[in-house]
Design a protein around this motif. Sequence first.
Motif, PDB file in Angstrom:
ATOM      1  N   GLN A   1      -7.011  -9.872  -8.948  1.00 29.43           N
ATOM      2  CA  GLN A   1      -6.786  -8.058  -8.884  1.00 29.43           C
ATOM      3  C   GLN A   1      -8.056  -8.268  -7.369  1.00 29.43           C
ATOM      4  OE1 GLN A   1      -7.671  -5.397 -10.658  1.00 29.43           O
ATOM      5  NE2 GLN A   1      -8.695  -3.788  -8.824  1.00 29.43           N
ATOM      6  N   GLY A   2      -6.766  -6.968  -6.765  1.00 26.75           N
ATOM      7  CA  GLY A   2      -7.618  -7.116  -5.326  1.00 26.75           C
ATOM      8  C   GLY A   2      -6.413  -7.818  -3.862  1.00 26.75           C
ATOM      9  N   GLN A   3      -5.690  -8.892  -4.718  1.00 25.37           N
ATOM     10  CA  GLN A   3      -4.444 -10.003  -4.090  1.00 25.37           C
ATOM     11  C   GLN A   3      -3.250  -9.074  -3.537  1.00 25.37           C
ATOM     12  OE1 GLN A   3      -5.379 -13.432  -5.254  1.00 25.37           O
ATOM     13  NE2 GLN A   3      -7.263 -13.039  -5.350  1.00 25.37           N
ATOM     14  N   GLY A   4      -2.448 -10.300  -3.099  1.00 23.86           N
ATOM     15  CA  GLY A   4      -1.235  -9.719  -2.872  1.00 23.86           C
ATOM     16  C   GLY A   4      -0.797  -8.113  -2.413  1.00 23.86           C
ATOM     17  N   ALA A   5       0.239  -7.519  -2.588  1.00 22.60           N
ATOM     18  CA  ALA A   5       0.898  -6.345  -1.669  1.00 22.60           C
ATOM     19  C   ALA A   5       1.929  -5.919  -2.633  1.00 22.60           C
ATOM     20  CB  ALA A   5       0.485  -5.768  -0.851  1.00 22.60           C
ATOM     21  N   LEU A   6       2.540  -3.957  -2.369  1.00 22.43           N
ATOM     22  CA  LEU A   6       3.254  -3.657  -3.330  1.00 22.43           C
ATOM     23  C   LEU A   6       3.976  -2.629  -2.683  1.00 22.43           C
ATOM     24  CD1 LEU A   6       6.100  -3.899  -5.719  1.00 22.43           C
ATOM     25  CD2 LEU A   6       3.824  -2.431  -6.673  1.00 22.43           C
ATOM     26  N   LEU A   7       5.273  -2.938  -2.279  1.00 18.46           N
ATOM     27  CA  LEU A   7       5.601  -1.852  -1.437  1.00 18.46           C
ATOM     28  C   LEU A   7       7.179  -1.544  -2.356  1.00 18.46           C
ATOM     29  CD1 LEU A   7       5.539  -2.845   2.124  1.00 18.46           C
ATOM     30  CD2 LEU A   7       4.379  -0.376   0.913  1.00 18.46           C
ATOM     31  N   VAL A   8       7.109   0.302  -3.060  1.00 11.63           N
ATOM     32  CA  VAL A   8       8.359   0.136  -3.656  1.00 11.63           C
ATOM     33  C   VAL A   8       8.640   1.814  -3.585  1.00 11.63           C
ATOM     34  CG1 VAL A   8       6.723   0.716  -5.601  1.00 11.63           C
ATOM     35  CG2 VAL A   8       9.024   0.498  -6.109  1.00 11.63           C
ATOM     36  N   VAL A   9      10.197   1.644  -2.656  1.00 16.75           N
ATOM     37  CA  VAL A   9      11.351   3.579  -3.105  1.00 16.75           C
ATOM     38  C   VAL A   9      11.590   3.277  -4.380  1.00 16.75           C
ATOM     39  CG1 VAL A   9      12.609   3.777  -1.942  1.00 16.75           C
ATOM     40  CG2 VAL A   9      11.007   2.368  -0.803  1.00 16.75           C
ATOM     41  N   THR A  10      10.891   4.318  -5.282  1.00 12.54           N
ATOM     42  CA  THR A  10      11.666   4.714  -6.942  1.00 12.54           C
ATOM     43  C   THR A  10      12.415   6.060  -7.541  1.00 12.54           C
ATOM     44  OG1 THR A  10      11.700   3.938  -9.255  1.00 12.54           O
ATOM     45  CG2 THR A  10       9.619   3.406  -7.727  1.00 12.54           C
ATOM     46  N   HIS A  11      12.638   6.342  -7.868  1.00 14.27           N
ATOM     47  CA  HIS A  11      12.710   7.584  -8.402  1.00 14.27           C
ATOM     48  C   HIS A  11      11.798   7.591  -9.766  1.00 14.27           C
ATOM     49  CE1 HIS A  11      16.213   8.333  -5.391  1.00 14.27           C
ATOM     50  NE2 HIS A  11      14.639   8.807  -4.819  1.00 14.27           N
ATOM     51  N   ASP A  12      11.741   6.709 -10.162  1.00 11.49           N
ATOM     52  CA  ASP A  12      11.262   6.568 -11.886  1.00 11.49           C
ATOM     53  C   ASP A  12       9.729   7.137 -11.400  1.00 11.49           C
ATOM     54  OD1 ASP A  12      10.264   5.376 -13.954  1.00 11.49           O
ATOM     55  OD2 ASP A  12      11.428   3.827 -14.423  1.00 11.49           O
ATOM     56  N   ARG A  13       9.694   8.043 -12.410  1.00 10.84           N
ATOM     57  CA  ARG A  13       8.029   8.295 -11.994  1.00 10.84           C
ATOM     58  C   ARG A  13       7.062   8.378 -13.225  1.00 10.84           C
ATOM     59  NH1 ARG A  13      10.632  14.350 -12.660  1.00 10.84           N
ATOM     60  NH2 ARG A  13      11.974  12.938 -13.929  1.00 10.84           N
ATOM     61  N   TRP A  14       7.530   7.575 -14.357  1.00 15.02           N
ATOM     62  CA  TRP A  14       7.170   7.229 -14.861  1.00 15.02           C
ATOM     63  C   TRP A  14       6.128   5.605 -14.615  1.00 15.02           C
ATOM     64  CZ3 TRP A  14       7.247   2.000 -17.218  1.00 15.02           C
ATOM     65  CH2 TRP A  14       6.102   1.600 -18.135  1.00 15.02           C
ATOM     66  N   PHE A  15       6.942   5.299 -13.562  1.00 16.35           N
ATOM     67  CA  PHE A  15       7.172   3.487 -12.702  1.00 16.35           C
ATOM     68  C   PHE A  15       5.638   3.662 -11.943  1.00 16.35           C
ATOM     69  CE2 PHE A  15       8.037   0.239 -10.214  1.00 16.35           C
ATOM     70  CZ  PHE A  15       8.214  -0.934 -11.041  1.00 16.35           C
ATOM     71  N   LEU A  16       5.920   4.401 -10.802  1.00 15.73           N
ATOM     72  CA  LEU A  16       4.853   5.152  -9.955  1.00 15.73           C
ATOM     73  C   LEU A  16       3.915   5.053 -10.554  1.00 15.73           C
ATOM     74  CD1 LEU A  16       7.317   7.338  -8.221  1.00 15.73           C
ATOM     75  CD2 LEU A  16       6.019   4.912  -6.972  1.00 15.73           C
ATOM     76  N   ASP A  17       3.647   5.788 -11.912  1.00  9.64           N
ATOM     77  CA  ASP A  17       2.564   5.829 -12.262  1.00  9.64           C
ATOM     78  C   ASP A  17       1.816   5.292 -12.345  1.00  9.64           C
ATOM     79  OD1 ASP A  17       1.314   8.166 -12.048  1.00  9.64           O
ATOM     80  OD2 ASP A  17       1.690   9.537 -13.746  1.00  9.64           O
ATOM     81  N   GLU A  18       2.600   3.427 -13.572  1.00 10.13           N
ATOM     82  CA  GLU A  18       1.872   3.044 -14.174  1.00 10.13           C
ATOM     83  C   GLU A  18       1.656   1.121 -13.580  1.00 10.13           C
ATOM     84  OE1 GLU A  18       1.498   0.655 -17.971  1.00 10.13           O
ATOM     85  OE2 GLU A  18       2.349   2.743 -17.412  1.00 10.13           O
ATOM     86  N   VAL A  19       2.718   1.154 -12.062  1.00 12.83           N
ATOM     87  CA  VAL A  19       2.160   0.379 -11.317  1.00 12.83           C
ATOM     88  C   VAL A  19       1.056   0.457  -9.493  1.00 12.83           C
ATOM     89  CG1 VAL A  19       3.954  -1.141  -9.703  1.00 12.83           C
ATOM     90  CG2 VAL A  19       4.117  -0.662 -12.457  1.00 12.83           C
ATOM     91  N   CYS A  20       1.296   1.762  -9.638  1.00 15.68           N
ATOM     92  CA  CYS A  20       0.439   1.947  -8.196  1.00 15.68           C
ATOM     93  C   CYS A  20      -0.547   2.891  -7.906  1.00 15.68           C
ATOM     94  CB  CYS A  20       1.966   3.466  -7.571  1.00 15.68           C
ATOM     95  SG  CYS A  20       3.449   2.827  -7.430  1.00 15.68           S
ATOM     96  N   ASN A  21      -1.136   2.016  -7.321  1.00 16.88           N
ATOM     97  CA  ASN A  21      -2.853   2.288  -6.775  1.00 16.88           C
ATOM     98  C   ASN A  21      -2.428   3.947  -5.606  1.00 16.88           C
ATOM     99  OD1 ASN A  21      -2.934   0.862  -4.221  1.00 16.88           O
ATOM    100  ND2 ASN A  21      -3.840  -0.340  -6.138  1.00 16.88           N
ATOM    101  N   THR A  22      -1.765   4.208  -4.490  1.00 19.68           N
ATOM    102  CA  THR A  22      -0.918   4.777  -3.495  1.00 19.68           C
ATOM    103  C   THR A  22       0.504   4.927  -3.688  1.00 19.68           C
ATOM    104  OG1 THR A  22      -3.272   2.959  -2.634  1.00 19.68           O
ATOM    105  CG2 THR A  22      -1.291   4.940  -0.579  1.00 19.68           C
ATOM    106  N   THR A  23      -0.073   6.515  -3.315  1.00 19.35           N
ATOM    107  CA  THR A  23       2.245   7.133  -3.376  1.00 19.35           C
ATOM    108  C   THR A  23       1.846   7.089  -1.020  1.00 19.35           C
ATOM    109  OG1 THR A  23       1.777   7.683  -5.549  1.00 19.35           O
ATOM    110  CG2 THR A  23       3.235   8.359  -3.545  1.00 19.35           C
ATOM    111  N   TRP A  24       2.999   6.836  -1.207  1.00 14.32           N
ATOM    112  CA  TRP A  24       3.151   7.989   0.239  1.00 14.32           C
ATOM    113  C   TRP A  24       4.710   8.788   0.273  1.00 14.32           C
ATOM    114  CZ3 TRP A  24       3.317   2.448   3.765  1.00 14.32           C
ATOM    115  CH2 TRP A  24       2.380   1.876   4.040  1.00 14.32           C
ATOM    116  N   GLU A  25       4.222   9.720   0.795  1.00 12.89           N
ATOM    117  CA  GLU A  25       5.477  11.247   0.790  1.00 12.89           C
ATOM    118  C   GLU A  25       6.039  10.749   1.577  1.00 12.89           C
ATOM    119  OE1 GLU A  25       6.398  15.187  -0.019  1.00 12.89           O
ATOM    120  OE2 GLU A  25       4.753  15.108  -0.372  1.00 12.89           O
ATOM    121  N   VAL A  26       6.864  10.595   2.306  1.00 17.55           N
ATOM    122  CA  VAL A  26       8.259  10.109   3.927  1.00 17.55           C
ATOM    123  C   VAL A  26       8.976  12.280   3.528  1.00 17.55           C
ATOM    124  CG1 VAL A  26       9.756   9.342   4.208  1.00 17.55           C
ATOM    125  CG2 VAL A  26       8.532   8.384   3.076  1.00 17.55           C
ATOM    126  N   HIS A  27       8.752  12.837   4.580  1.00 13.79           N
ATOM    127  CA  HIS A  27       9.053  13.846   4.642  1.00 13.79           C
ATOM    128  C   HIS A  27       8.852  14.803   6.234  1.00 13.79           C
ATOM    129  CE1 HIS A  27       5.674  16.195   5.116  1.00 13.79           C
ATOM    130  NE2 HIS A  27       4.986  15.351   4.016  1.00 13.79           N
TER     131      HIS A  27
END
Length: 616
Positions: free
Chosen positions: A171-197
Amino acid sequence: MAHLLGAESLHLEVPTKVVFDSVTLGVAEGDRIGIVGRNGDGKSSLLMMLAGRRDPDGGKVTMRGGTTIGVLDQADKFVDGETVGNAIVGDRPEYEWAGDARTRDVIAGLVKDLAWDAPVDSLSGGQRRRVALARLLVGDWEILALDEPTNHLDVEAIAWLANHLKRRWPQGQGALLVVTHDRWFLDEVCNTTWEVHDRIVEPFEGGYAAYILQRVERDRQAATIEQKRQNLARKELAWLRRGAPARTSKPKFRIDAANELIADVPEIRDRVSLQSMAVARLGKEVVNIVDVRVAYGDREVLDDVTWLLAPGERTGILGVNGAGKSTLLGLISGDVEPTSGQVKRGKTVKIATLTQQLDELEEHLNDPVRVVISRLRTSFTVGSGSKAQELTPGQLLEQMGFASAQLSTPVKDLSGGQKRRLQLLLILLDQPNVLILDEPTNDLDTDMLAAMEDLLDSWPGTLIVVSHDRYFLERVTDQQYAILKHHLRHLPGGVDEYLKLRAAEERESEAAGQQAGFAGSSAAASAQQISESSPASALVLPPGSAERRAVEKEQQAAERRLAKLDTEVKKLHARMADHDQSDYEGLGKIGDELRALEAEVNETEERWLELSEQLG
């Protein structure tokens, strides 16, 4: 949280447009960031700039000294002739990588069904993707940058990957950056979302559900955002809150505000009206599959399958690659004949299939989009009952994300996502009443997936979906079936039930494999006794000796201890996943227990190997 990676005033241009203009971002320890946005807005470019794989035209990217970053590209590249084993662990000796708990976990989770010495060149796209993922994940990285990691993965592999990433770092270590269209995966793994537009990157707290909720509120307050996009997001939020309330348990902002925002949003589908229209179009008999068996030579694919498709039924099909999903779809469409049993189709049934090959577009490649659509129909009805609405082909194209300038673009010059959307529109304009979707989410971004779901919500017919995109499957279907051990099984518990059933199957297979292994060990021991007088056995303890019996006894004790330790490690992983993620002290204690157990596992495995060498 400690800073790991930063970007300052990033500027990026391609020949036709400015992609980013003065973008400043930061990544800290503990960040799990999902990157979303429309196709072509720069998601992958942003990821590659942050990972050091692409130079910006302006600005700079800085990383904390000594920080390691692992990158997964969309293209899986391997050395010609490379084997699966060499691709994953290189030339490391077996005792070294086999003694590493993470490496064993990754291999078991992603490539256990692949031959270790199989050439990577001979593998399918999905298998190559798993090898590429395994190659990356066995490494020790402080930051992981993943570009579409779920592409070509099935539901089980995606679930494994999500679980691995959640427990990969403390907990609190490491970092993940992921580009994906899988919305279940985003909900399951991520604590922050960046919207590119629109040349910028806008941060949101939480996973995909949280992002949608905040975006709806942003759109409501900003009058400049187009009404159509807002309505799609509001509709999707209604499903997220009503159909799957657990999805929004992670955000820290008030849920009451979201419920008030969607209080006037109706259910996503008017099932009564759709059912009535489906019966009117189809009659009461659609496709009846009764006592069907399908075999190709000696290989049995389906057995004792009975399925009576109803008008208006919306069903998702699950199963591992090779389980028989395509065969089942072929039975419905008529492309596959049963070995035994009966398939009967209603007289008014008109079946259409959205395939993965884009076959429908072959004859139109040189024609502009507007011309292709106008050849089919002058209007298309969406909605049902009093909410039915006639749309022109142009309006329908706009609803599916085609700008007016793109209507004059030849089909061959469209992007992969645009071709996918046009393929679906051509099929719908032909007005089938049974629609089969085979992996329909390929090449589509999250906004376009929402648009497709919105279109399907008003489609009155029987819908059959095969997809590895769990979110899409749950969103557009009302029930799920799985193909397990050649049989079709209903899943009242949905995808979660399927994953539990598959896990039970895996445990049974492992138990059977262990029994076969013990039998093989006995046979090997007998062969060893026959060749005991050979020079190669000079260092092996002689059979029947007291020393050999003692070693055999110790080895058996080590095997029992390893089995017990494995069970305890799995229990600790489950405890860590279920534990309050804000209780750092409690999580730290569980982590200490886990590290102590893994150290004991390593020691016990090393001792087992030493004993094996003595026994020969």
